[in-house]
Write an enzyme that holds these catalytic residues in place. Structure first.
Site, PDB file in Angstrom:
ATOM      1  N   GLY A 188       0.435  -0.454   0.304  1.00 45.00           N
ATOM      2  CA  GLY A 188      -0.125  -0.194   0.273  1.00 45.00           C
ATOM      3  C   GLY A 188       0.792   1.901   0.116  1.00 45.00           C
ATOM      4  O   GLY A 188       0.263   1.965   0.049  1.00 45.00           O
ATOM      5  N   ALA A 229      12.141   1.619  -1.072  1.00 49.44           N
ATOM      6  CA  ALA A 229      12.328   2.203  -2.926  1.00 49.44           C
ATOM      7  C   ALA A 229      14.016   2.384  -2.791  1.00 49.44           C
ATOM      8  O   ALA A 229      14.642   1.970  -3.633  1.00 49.44           O
ATOM      9  CB  ALA A 229      12.415   4.166  -1.375  1.00 49.44           C
ATOM     10  N   ILE A 232      13.414  12.484  -3.117  1.00 49.98           N
ATOM     11  CA  ILE A 232      11.432  12.263  -2.596  1.00 49.98           C
ATOM     12  C   ILE A 232      11.280  12.332  -3.917  1.00 49.98           C
ATOM     13  O   ILE A 232      11.438  12.696  -4.926  1.00 49.98           O
ATOM     14  CB  ILE A 232      10.630  13.462  -2.417  1.00 49.98           C
ATOM     15  CG1 ILE A 232      11.340  13.387  -0.421  1.00 49.98           C
ATOM     16  CG2 ILE A 232       9.218  12.507  -2.194  1.00 49.98           C
ATOM     17  CD1 ILE A 232      11.171  13.002   0.169  1.00 49.98           C
ATOM     18  N   LEU A 233      11.087  10.978  -4.288  1.00 51.24           N
ATOM     19  CA  LEU A 233      10.697  10.223  -5.818  1.00 51.24           C
ATOM     20  C   LEU A 233       9.427  10.641  -6.597  1.00 51.24           C
ATOM     21  O   LEU A 233       8.974  10.677  -7.278  1.00 51.24           O
ATOM     22  CB  LEU A 233      10.596   8.186  -5.817  1.00 51.24           C
ATOM     23  CG  LEU A 233      11.793   7.984  -5.472  1.00 51.24           C
ATOM     24  CD1 LEU A 233      11.965   6.355  -5.061  1.00 51.24           C
ATOM     25  CD2 LEU A 233      13.657   7.963  -6.620  1.00 51.24           C
ATOM     26  N   GLY A 245      14.117   6.795   1.695  1.00 48.74           N
ATOM     27  CA  GLY A 245      12.894   5.278   2.546  1.00 48.74           C
ATOM     28  C   GLY A 245      11.801   6.196   3.217  1.00 48.74           C
ATOM     29  O   GLY A 245      12.736   6.799   4.851  1.00 48.74           O
ATOM     30  N   GLU A 258       8.098   4.766   7.946  1.00 49.53           N
ATOM     31  CA  GLU A 258       8.942   4.442   9.115  1.00 49.53           C
ATOM     32  C   GLU A 258       8.707   5.608   9.821  1.00 49.53           C
ATOM     33  O   GLU A 258       8.252   6.132  11.196  1.00 49.53           O
ATOM     34  CB  GLU A 258       9.373   3.202   9.885  1.00 49.53           C
ATOM     35  CG  GLU A 258       9.186   2.224   9.743  1.00 49.53           C
ATOM     36  CD  GLU A 258       9.726   1.086   9.384  1.00 49.53           C
ATOM     37  OE1 GLU A 258      10.997   0.956   8.207  1.00 49.53           O
ATOM     38  OE2 GLU A 258       9.627   0.193  10.253  1.00 49.53           O
TER      39      GLU A 258
END
Ligand code: FAD
Ligand code: SF4
Lengths: 334, 739
Positions: free
Chosen positions: B468, B511, B630-631, B703, B706
């Site tokens: 998700g 990522a 930030i992709l 990433g 978290e």
């Protein structure tokens, strides 16, 4: 879930006769409580009588100038009904403080009154529960009892009635119309739900073979001075820890009549007419409200996880009265 | 790279499938002759099954079999066969292994029938008699027996440095407090489910809810002795998992066992109450003692952790690394002990260890800032750290200062009145709190495969998962960017054990890990395309090196002379190729060894607390994140929002309540286990500060799964203190604790 048979009733008479004819029969309305409980074997009706096609969905004025809510009117239709919004906003607010939009669209007014407790143990068939299985004991007394009663409980059961709507109806002194094999009768809301005593398996005084047809509201709606205050563990979709329904009849800043019902504190919506009477003829002020709040929780007894409800109830009653009376919230009484 | 896919707020490529119900989850793959299994759960916490009577259940027409420990097939006999990729040290739980009951709601039988309803009914007819034994589920009672495990699943606590005890004694300002949070369950929307499809000849295809298909595949091979080619595991969509899908759960075992035994496809889906029967965030109590000098220099940190585990596995998570990561401090001592209970083994839950350790440390730091009399942000900046002291390495990058600056500005922190209870609005006390956080930015080895067809369609694949988070989308973006293709021409495939290996999706490393593999495989594809072009002698690319060409607008062309270009489709057709395939395996660089890679965040929170009634509303949150490149700002923001929402839940609502009369979690449904609803969530602003990091991995990404949650709960707790003057040190902060 246990196997069951199913019929759909066409009118009240056939519904009543179906229910009284078959042992272990239950009517099903919105199903939002009954079906959940059937899926986890907490309720095991052997026969379901579907009453959703009965013509009991209307909301109409009564001859006395009150309002008659059909048993099958949905919680949503009731809360948003023009007459209810304008004349009984307390009821409207209480309903909308409960459950979620999706549930209220399905839930019926009668079903709401008859929903079962939310005691954790009642929901878990691997635990002892006098309400679910009389004689097995009450796990909540020495267990987790955050959502349990502080008033009117017994050594057999300390559960609360979870309905918000019923709390408003208690303040409004609604009357429940029921039909059974012997005919029709009307039960004042104060006598509808029971205290647990030594028969906690019985939530109400409705007989097994009776069905609710309507809920009657008297003309008195307290539309000018009312409040439904609900404290809960999150802002929506949670049952009340303590809720307060208040209706005041006021002349200037003097109270003519006060009605106060508490939810989340007992096996039924909690009224205390003597405490209410303390306000008759009194000015609306914090000093006058405080003794009423104290009287309401007089004799209350909490358990390991819910004793805070006593103080919470006290403060909530004062707050709700202040709000209903439109007493300035920020000054410390006047 | 002219398409500029990376950094674009690309909508989810799987969004339409999800909202139209086309995306199918493990319990939604329907096959012919599917049978349904329902798990019978134990009613006791510990003991033995004396007698199990399944005869009545078996008499129900349509019931195919009832599996118990008595009639189960022969299984692997060593622990190692049951140890999955995420298993802690110890002896993993084996379903239906014998008559022993090790925890409450333990699966003790599987009823398989023609329909789900029949199986559920028959399951209710299974009669069980137990011999009960004494059990321990009360953490506080067992805490005196806490022990140091032989082996930690998490980082072994570093040795102390400096002179923590002396420094603490001599410090001008001190805090010594205990902080705790209860057990919490993941409760993803989708409940754990497996559909095992019997393919004949002992082969099975398994649709499983898992955060890494290879983990399930290995488990099945190990436990049931199947060959790799006989088990294919698929998990194309996961309806949330948050760590609950890191380990194969018992429904997988049950479905596969039944399928192999009955030679028929079987589905097993757990119920919501059964979602409380396995891994959870462990109840953890932390003792923190901090000392500071008069000028606010942090002089000492002593951090002792006590965390729940099961009797059969030593689960531990990274709770004690945070003093060494978050602040500069010369005198630090940490310890981590386990409290064994008769429960199922805890399991990583979003930012395991981080949410726990950072919660306590950030509350204690906040308390200390008041003692010193410094603004909580200033105090944190004063003790800012540029080195990871656990590892004694510099951070690969750390733009946390910028997080504080931008976050504070957007939040309006400068208008904060320092005194608790000094801001109010009617009945509401207003509080502003802050906390910072970090999360490790790991890269792991991963494979990927790329196939380019002569029609110009690029398919890139890896066995990873999308729980998700947006993996499908960002991987498609990376591939599209590398190959200069529109995103519509790219398909990313995942969640299939036949694809190139990749690690479990967890730890916020997907990522960086899979992204790096996708980048690498696309680079290899580029090289192969260039070689292909160079096969013809008159190619204008004949002399070009790979660094001299670029892929853009569906073409390969010379950087220096863009008129020298060839569409990729033409290149393949000219060379009579239907497609080109390459595979690659990416690994972290050696350079990374010398650095400590972390993402960072600063969270600012406003709460309004009803002075009389104790109700708490989180009215504003500003979270500023330094997470490398930030992709996709859109999916990235969603990750952080989700983290904030969960942080609200952790701070104010979440608690799995253990009833010690039964040794059983008792609020096991979503009516009573509270997570935030819309009405609990108000303004949330997410800032991504610029952060370049050429070390962390080839993409420079860190990433975001978290970092969004770690510092939310302490920021809220700190805001509640600022509002009310009350420190609540045991989560959740419910109204009774503040009224
Ligand atoms: C998750 C969740 C949260 C909720 N939160 C709240 C809340 O915050 N506050 C609140 O007040 N409620 C709440 N509810 C309860 C909800 O209001 C009730 O489930 C609903 O009102 C029941 O109505 P129903 O028509 O669906 O009843 P059903 O489930 O159909 O029936 C309930 C009971 O009433 C009996 N019955 C129904 N109609 C009649 C009749 N005419 N005559 C005789 N017997 C009848 C049935 O036999 C059954 O025993 C919540 C429910 C859920 C599932
Ligand atoms: S409080 Fe009532 S409903 Fe709850 S366990 Fe006791 S008897 Fe059952």
């Amino acid at each position: 879930m246990k196997p069951f048979t199913y019929t759909r009733a066409d009118d009240v008479t056939s519904a009543v006769s179906e229910v009284s004819r078959q042992e272990g029969a239950k009517v099903i309305a919105g199903g939002t409580n009954l079906l959940d409980l059937m899926k986890i074997d907490v309720m095991q009706p052997r026969h379901l009588v579907d009453i959703t096609r009965l013509a009991l969905t209307t909301i109409e004025k009564t001859a006395e100038g009150g309002l008659l809510l059909g048993a099958l009117a949905t919680n949503a239709d009731t809360a948003y009904h023009e007459q209810v919004e304008q004349r009984y906003p307390l009821l409207s607010h209480a309903i909308l403080a409960g459950a979620t939009a999706q549930l209220r669209n399905k839930a019926t007014d009668a079903g709401n009154l008859l929903q079962r407790t939310r005691c954790y143990y009642f929901y878990d068939t691997h635990t002892a529960c006098n309400k679910r299985e009389p004689g097995t004991g009450c796990s909540a007394i020495h267990g987790y009892n955050r959502n349990h009663a502080i008033l009117g409980h017994s050594e057999h059961c300390i559960a609360t009635h979870p309905s918000d709507m019923a709390v408003a109806l208690a303040a409004l002194e609604a009357r429940i119309h029921v039909t059974g094999p012997q005919g029709e009768r009307t039960i004042p809301i104060a006598d509808f739900h029971r205290l647990p005593g030594d028969t906690p398996e019985k939530d109400t005084n409705l007989a097994d073979d009776e069905i609710i047809t309507a809920i009657e509201l008297s003309p008195k709606g307290f539309a000018r001075h009312y409040t439904y205050l609900k404290n809960r563990d999150r802002a929506s979709y949670a049952f009340a820890l303590v809720s307060v329904a208040v209706g005041l009849d006021m002349e200037g800043d003097t109270i003519q009549e006060a009605r106060i019902a508490l939810g989340g504190v007992a096996h039924k919506p909690w009224r205390n007419p003597e405490a209410e009477a303390l306000l008759t003829g009194k000015k609306a002020s914090r000093e006058n409200f405080q003794p009423v709040a104290d009287a309401y929780v007089h004799g209350a007894k909490g358990f390991e996880h819910n004793s805070f409800k006593i103080e919470l109830a006290r403060r909530s009653i004062v707050r709700a009265l202040m709000q209903a009376a439109h007493v300035d919230q920020n000054s410390n009484g006047n | 790279m002219a398409t500029n896919q990376i950094g674009k707020p690309q909508n989810r490529v799987d969004g339409r499938d999800k909202v139209t119900g086309q995306a199918r989850y493990a319990a939604e793959f329907n096959v012919k002759d599917l049978a349904y299994g329902v798990v019978v759960s134990s009613a006791i916490a510990k003991g033995r099954i004396k007698e199990m009577d399944t005869s009545e259940a078996l008499r129900v027409e349509g019931v195919l079999e009832v599996f118990t420990s008595e009639n189960r097939p022969k299984l692997a006999s060593y622990d190692t066969s049951f140890q999955d990729e995420d298993a802690p040290p110890g002896s993993p739980f084996r379903p239906l292994f014998n008559r022993d009951v090790l925890f409450n709601m333990q699966p003790i039988a599987l009823v398989v029938a023609e329909t789900y309803e029949l199986a559920r009914y028959a399951a209710s007819l299974v009669k069980v008699e137990y011999e009960t034994e004494e059990y321990a589920t009360d953490f506080e009672k067992e805490r005196p027996n806490a022990y140091v495990p032989e082996e930690y699943k998490s980082t072994t606590p570093p040795d102390p440095w400096g002179k923590p005890e002396t420094a603490l004694k001599e410090a001008e300002h001190k805090v010594a407090e205990e902080y705790s949070h209860p057990s919490q369950h993941h409760n993803p929307m989708e409940m754990h489910a497996t559909t095992a499809v019997w393919e004949g000849d002992g082969r099975i295809t398994v649709y499983d809810k898992i955060q890494g298909v290879l983990n399930s595949q290995e488990y099945i091979m190990g436990v049931f002795g199947l060959a790799k080619e006989d088990v294919r595991v698929l998990s194309p969509f996961v309806g949330g998992a948050f760590g609950s899908g890191l380990r194969p759960q018992y429904q997988l075992f049950m479905a596969v066992m039944a399928t192999l035994e009955l030679k028929r496809s079987v589905r097993v889906a757990l119920t919501r109450p059964q979602m409380f029967s396995f891994g959870h965030r462990p109840k953890t109590v932390q003792q923190l003692s901090l000392g500071a000098a008069a000028d606010g220099t942090l002089e000492a940190v002593v951090h002792h952790v006590f965390a729940e585990t099961s009797r059969f596995e030593d689960y531990s998570e990274d709770v004690i690394i945070w003093p060494g990561v978050l602040y500069k401090c010369d005198n630090v001592k940490v310890s981590h002990k386990l409290v064994g209970l008769d429960v199922y083994t805890p399991l990583d839950m979003r930012a395991p260890g981080g949410t726990t350790g950072i919660y306590a440390l950030e509350c204690a730091i906040d308390e200390l800032s008041y003692k010193v009399g410094m603004d909580p942000v200033e105090f944190r900046l004063k003790n800012y750290s540029v080195r990871d002291q656990n590892e004694d390495k510099p951070f690969s990058s750390k733009e946390l200062r910028e997080c504080y600056r931008q976050g504070a500005e957007l939040f309006g922190w400068k208008d904060r009145k320092p005194q608790p209870r000094s801001m109010r609005e009617g009945h509401n006390l207003i509080g502003w709190g802050v906390a910072n956080g970090a999360w490790e930015a790991t890269q792991k080895p991963s494979g990927a495969k790329a196939v380019l067809t002569k029609e110009g369609k690029l398919t890139v694949s890896s066995a990873t998962a999308d729980i998700g988070t947006g993996t499908y989308t960002i991987m498609s973006q990376i591939a599209a960017e590398c190959m200069g293709l529109p995103i519509e021409a790219v398909e990313f495939k995942l969640g299939d054990s036949s694809l190139p290996q990749s690690p479990l999706e967890g730890g916020s490393w997907t990522a960086s890990t899979v992204g790096s593999a996708v980048k690498l495989v696309c680079e290899k594809l580029g090289e192969k395309l260039l070689e292909l072009a160079q096969e013809s002698d008159d190619s204008p690319f004949k002399e070009a090196g790979i660094e001299e060409v670029e892929f853009t607008d569906g073409q390969m062309r010379l950087k220096e002379n863009s008129s020298v270009a060839i569409p990729l489709t033409q290149l393949l057709r000219d060379n009579k190729k239907d497609n080109i395939q390459v595979e690659a395996e990416s690994k972290p660089s050696d350079e990374q060894e010398n650095y400590s890679p972390y993402s960072h965040s600063a969270v600012f929170v406003e709460v309004k607390v009803d002075e009389d009634l104790g109700t708490i509303k989180v009215t504003r949150v500003v979270t500023a994140v330094a997470g490398g490149r930030i992709l996709n700002p859109k999916t990235a923001r969603s990750q952080i929002l989700g983290g904030v929402v969960w942080g609200i839940g952790m701070a104010l609502e979440e608690e799995s309540v253990m009833d010690h009369q039964y040794g059983r979690f008792i609020n096991h449904d979503l009516a009573e286990y509270h997570v935030p609803v819309n009405a609990d969530v108000h303004d949330v602003e997410v800032i991504f500060v610029d952060e370049e990091d050429s070390i962390v991995n080839p993409l420079g990404v860190k990433g975001l799964g978290e970092i969004g949650i770690v510092s939310v709960a302490p920021a809220i707790a700190n805001a509640v203190y600022h509002a009310t003057g009350k420190r609540v040190r045991d989560l959740p902060i419910t109204l009774d604790k503040v009224m």
